[in-house]
Write an enzyme that holds these catalytic residues in place. Structure first.
Site, PDB file in Angstrom:
ATOM      1  N   CYS A   9       0.857  -1.239   0.085  1.00  0.00           N
ATOM      2  CA  CYS A   9       0.090   0.150   0.088  1.00  0.00           C
ATOM      3  C   CYS A   9       0.808   1.276   0.011  1.00  0.00           C
ATOM      4  O   CYS A   9       0.236   2.295  -0.470  1.00  0.00           O
ATOM      5  CB  CYS A   9      -0.874   0.101   1.300  1.00  0.00           C
ATOM      6  SG  CYS A   9      -1.838  -1.397   1.104  1.00  0.00           S
ATOM      7  N   HIS A  50      -2.988   6.926   2.129  1.00  0.00           N
ATOM      8  CA  HIS A  50      -3.409   5.652   1.667  1.00  0.00           C
ATOM      9  C   HIS A  50      -4.767   5.510   2.303  1.00  0.00           C
ATOM     10  O   HIS A  50      -5.104   5.921   3.379  1.00  0.00           O
ATOM     11  CB  HIS A  50      -2.514   4.566   1.924  1.00  0.00           C
ATOM     12  CG  HIS A  50      -3.061   3.260   1.784  1.00  0.00           C
ATOM     13  ND1 HIS A  50      -3.738   2.814   0.765  1.00  0.00           N
ATOM     14  CD2 HIS A  50      -3.198   2.328   2.622  1.00  0.00           C
ATOM     15  CE1 HIS A  50      -4.229   1.682   0.984  1.00  0.00           C
ATOM     16  NE2 HIS A  50      -3.733   1.270   2.298  1.00  0.00           N
ATOM     17  N   ASN A 100     -10.450   0.028  -0.516  1.00  0.00           N
ATOM     18  CA  ASN A 100      -8.956   0.042  -0.034  1.00  0.00           C
ATOM     19  C   ASN A 100      -8.105  -0.499  -1.312  1.00  0.00           C
ATOM     20  O   ASN A 100      -8.222  -1.726  -1.491  1.00  0.00           O
ATOM     21  CB  ASN A 100      -8.717  -0.858   1.284  1.00  0.00           C
ATOM     22  CG  ASN A 100      -7.163  -0.849   1.391  1.00  0.00           C
ATOM     23  OD1 ASN A 100      -6.360  -0.594   0.577  1.00  0.00           O
ATOM     24  ND2 ASN A 100      -6.793  -0.998   2.706  1.00  0.00           N
TER      25      ASN A 100
HETATM   26  O1  UT7 Z   1      -4.167  -1.257   3.629  1.00  0.00           O
HETATM   27  C1  UT7 Z   1      -3.128  -1.807   4.378  1.00  0.00           C
HETATM   28  C2  UT7 Z   1      -3.130  -1.350   5.750  1.00  0.00           C
HETATM   29  N1  UT7 Z   1      -4.272  -1.883   6.540  1.00  0.00           N
HETATM   30  C3  UT7 Z   1      -5.067  -1.265   7.368  1.00  0.00           C
HETATM   31  O2  UT7 Z   1      -4.382  -0.291   7.812  1.00  0.00           O
HETATM   32  C4  UT7 Z   1      -5.847  -1.701   7.998  1.00  0.00           C
HETATM   33  C5  UT7 Z   1      -5.985  -1.661   9.551  1.00  0.00           C
HETATM   34  N2  UT7 Z   1      -7.023  -2.366  10.291  1.00  0.00           N
HETATM   35  C6  UT7 Z   1      -8.536  -1.928  10.004  1.00  0.00           C
HETATM   36  O3  UT7 Z   1      -8.858  -0.942   9.393  1.00  0.00           O
HETATM   37  C7  UT7 Z   1      -9.486  -2.282  11.009  1.00  0.00           C
HETATM   38  O4  UT7 Z   1      -8.794  -3.338  12.077  1.00  0.00           O
HETATM   39  C8  UT7 Z   1     -10.462  -3.407  10.418  1.00  0.00           C
HETATM   40  C9  UT7 Z   1     -11.500  -2.648   9.406  1.00  0.00           C
HETATM   41  C10 UT7 Z   1      -9.540  -4.437   9.599  1.00  0.00           C
HETATM   42  C11 UT7 Z   1     -11.237  -4.075  11.272  1.00  0.00           C
HETATM   43  O5  UT7 Z   1     -11.858  -3.231  12.322  1.00  0.00           O
HETATM   44  P1  UT7 Z   1     -11.779  -3.372  13.802  1.00  0.00           P
HETATM   45  O6  UT7 Z   1     -12.792  -2.289  14.247  1.00  0.00           O
HETATM   46  O7  UT7 Z   1     -10.678  -3.411  14.307  1.00  0.00           O
HETATM   47  O8  UT7 Z   1     -12.595  -4.758  13.929  1.00  0.00           O
HETATM   48  P2  UT7 Z   1     -12.107  -5.898  14.868  1.00  0.00           P
HETATM   49  O9  UT7 Z   1     -11.232  -6.657  14.028  1.00  0.00           O
HETATM   50  O10 UT7 Z   1     -11.438  -5.393  16.237  1.00  0.00           O
HETATM   51  O11 UT7 Z   1     -13.285  -6.658  15.130  1.00  0.00           O
HETATM   52  C12 UT7 Z   1     -14.359  -6.371  15.816  1.00  0.00           C
HETATM   53  C13 UT7 Z   1     -15.414  -7.268  15.776  1.00  0.00           C
HETATM   54  C14 UT7 Z   1     -15.273  -8.889  16.186  1.00  0.00           C
HETATM   55  O12 UT7 Z   1     -16.210  -9.384  16.738  1.00  0.00           O
HETATM   56  P3  UT7 Z   1     -16.005  -9.695  18.220  1.00  0.00           P
HETATM   57  O13 UT7 Z   1     -14.583 -10.660  18.416  1.00  0.00           O
HETATM   58  O14 UT7 Z   1     -15.847  -8.617  19.148  1.00  0.00           O
HETATM   59  O15 UT7 Z   1     -17.291 -10.375  18.578  1.00  0.00           O
HETATM   60  C15 UT7 Z   1     -14.943  -9.222  14.700  1.00  0.00           C
HETATM   61  O16 UT7 Z   1     -15.346 -10.688  14.459  1.00  0.00           O
HETATM   62  O17 UT7 Z   1     -16.142  -7.149  14.755  1.00  0.00           O
HETATM   63  C16 UT7 Z   1     -16.050  -8.416  13.901  1.00  0.00           C
HETATM   64  N3  UT7 Z   1     -16.137  -8.387  12.566  1.00  0.00           N
HETATM   65  C17 UT7 Z   1     -17.083  -7.937  11.710  1.00  0.00           C
HETATM   66  N4  UT7 Z   1     -18.351  -7.768  11.988  1.00  0.00           N
HETATM   67  C18 UT7 Z   1     -19.124  -7.593  11.071  1.00  0.00           C
HETATM   68  C19 UT7 Z   1     -14.779  -8.275  11.876  1.00  0.00           C
HETATM   69  N5  UT7 Z   1     -15.173  -8.102  10.616  1.00  0.00           N
HETATM   70  C20 UT7 Z   1     -16.535  -7.830  10.704  1.00  0.00           C
HETATM   71  C21 UT7 Z   1     -17.384  -7.296   9.374  1.00  0.00           C
HETATM   72  N6  UT7 Z   1     -18.825  -7.381   9.794  1.00  0.00           N
HETATM   73  N7  UT7 Z   1     -17.129  -7.332   8.236  1.00  0.00           N
END
Ligand code: UT7
Length: 331
Positions: free
Chosen positions: A125, A253, A287
């Protein structure tokens, strides 16, 4: 040519500048509701956690090099540079279907650029910012006189479409810029790069060797991005001899709208203006990794939110982990 010791070197120029921009997205719009029909997610979660409302996904048989070439053609047209004048083509990508052959030589051939130096660059990225930095230094050193830099990705080929943590984020597209010489100090339009890597965190974004699909430790990358990206951006401003208040447009990005907003907030705490425009292209583009910065610039320009002569701050970050930032004068 100038003589240094026994060997001649190419004559240098004061710097480089951006001459034009272009981009290409697949026609197919994929909404959050469409993804919610496939995996356990919903429109509200995706909008609030990532900021995406829809993204563009290429057809199965579409080629990354086709998208890259079309973005390149558009950037050349915008710059007024004839393909025959381009001597170097850099394609930043991490999603070629196979490692050999590279994308750049094919892309140059498709555009009709005769026999340029052509190479790919993979810093995921941050690829466009890396490519732009290399292009600017090639021009400044006199090695190249006209460089086409393209960020192009077909991330849909590398998705596990049952993994809701990744398939809702990533998308396809290509963006390009033409870089040429600045013949006096006043027309220099690409500032020095602030770049680096954090290889100790290599495992946080990678292709799973078993599934061959992209895997991301989202929270770890989110924490890293929201703490490490702003200092890199501020360093690029300092290297360019400017202050945060000089920045008209901020184009990071497009990883996650929450990261974009967190970094912009940090820049404002350090003196960036309230009226600094901040790219939010992720909302309708998703993204697109190395394509996201030139795509966002091209879209903002079309909307009148990025104008010729304005000062833009670019910062790419992602797998590696790797990062790169520079200040540019908009073409
Ligand atoms: O481009 C390259 C660089 N990449 C980045 O900069 C990405 C950086 N990371 C992120 O943008 C975020 O961490 C994500 C968008 C990938 C995820 O968002 P988050 O707010 O960090 O969610 P999380 O992984 O902490 O998950 C929170 C909850 C979990 O459920 P529990 O365990 O709390 O019950 C996940 O299982 O949300 C759940 N979850 C979802 N729920 C509905 C994860 N993905 C989804 C989804 N829909 N698509």
């Amino acid at each position: 040519m100038s003589a240094t010791g026994r060997l001649q070197l190419a004559a240098t120029v004061p710097g480089a500048r951006l001459l034009g921009l272009g981009s290409l997205q697949p026609d197919r719009v994929v909404t959050n509701d469409e993804l919610a029909a496939r995996v356990d997610t919903n429109d509200e979660w995706i909008r609030s956690r990532v900021g995406i409302e829809s993204r563009r996904i290429a057809e199965k048989d579409a080629l990354l090099v086709e998208m890259a070439a079309e973005a390149g053609v558009r950037a050349l047209k915008d710059s007024g540079v004839d393909p025959a004048e381009v001597d170097t083509v850099i394609v930043a990508t991490c999603t070629m279907p196979d490692p050999i052959p590279n994308a750049a030589a094919q892309v140059a051939h498709r555009i009709g650029i005769p026999a340029p130096a052509a190479f790919d660059l993979n810093t995921a990225c941050s690829g466009f910012s890396y490519g732009l930095a290399v292009a600017a230094d090639l021009v400044r050193a006199g090695t190249s006189s006209s460089v086409l830099v393209i960020g192009a990705e077909k991330l849909s080929d590398w998705m596990d479409w049952t993994d809701r943590s990744t398939c809702i984020i990533f998308a396809d597209g290509a963006g390009a810029a033409v870089v040429g010489p600045a013949l006096d100090a006043a027309s220099v339009g690409v500032g020095p790069v602030a770049w680096g890597s954090a290889g100790d965190q290599y495992q946080t974004i990678r292709v799973n060797p078993e599934t061959r699909a992209l895997h991301q430790e989202g929270q770890a990358v989110f924490r890293w991005a929201t703490t490490k990206v702003a200092p890199v951006a501020l360093r690029a401003i300092e290297l360019a001899g400017l202050t945060p208040a000089d920045i008209d447009v901020f184009v990071p990005h497009q990883a996650n709208l929450r990261i974009v907003e967190a970094v912009a907030k940090r820049l404002r705490q350090k003196g960036a203006r309230e009226d600094m425009r901040v790219a939010d292209d992720i909302v309708h583009s998703g993204n697109t990794s190395s394509a996201s910065i030139p795509l966002a610039m091209d879209h903002m320009r079309a909307e009148g939110r990025l104008r010729s002569g304005e000062i833009a701050l670019l910062v790419g970050f992602g797998a590696g982990l790797s990062y790169a930032a520079q200040v540019v004068v908009c073409p």
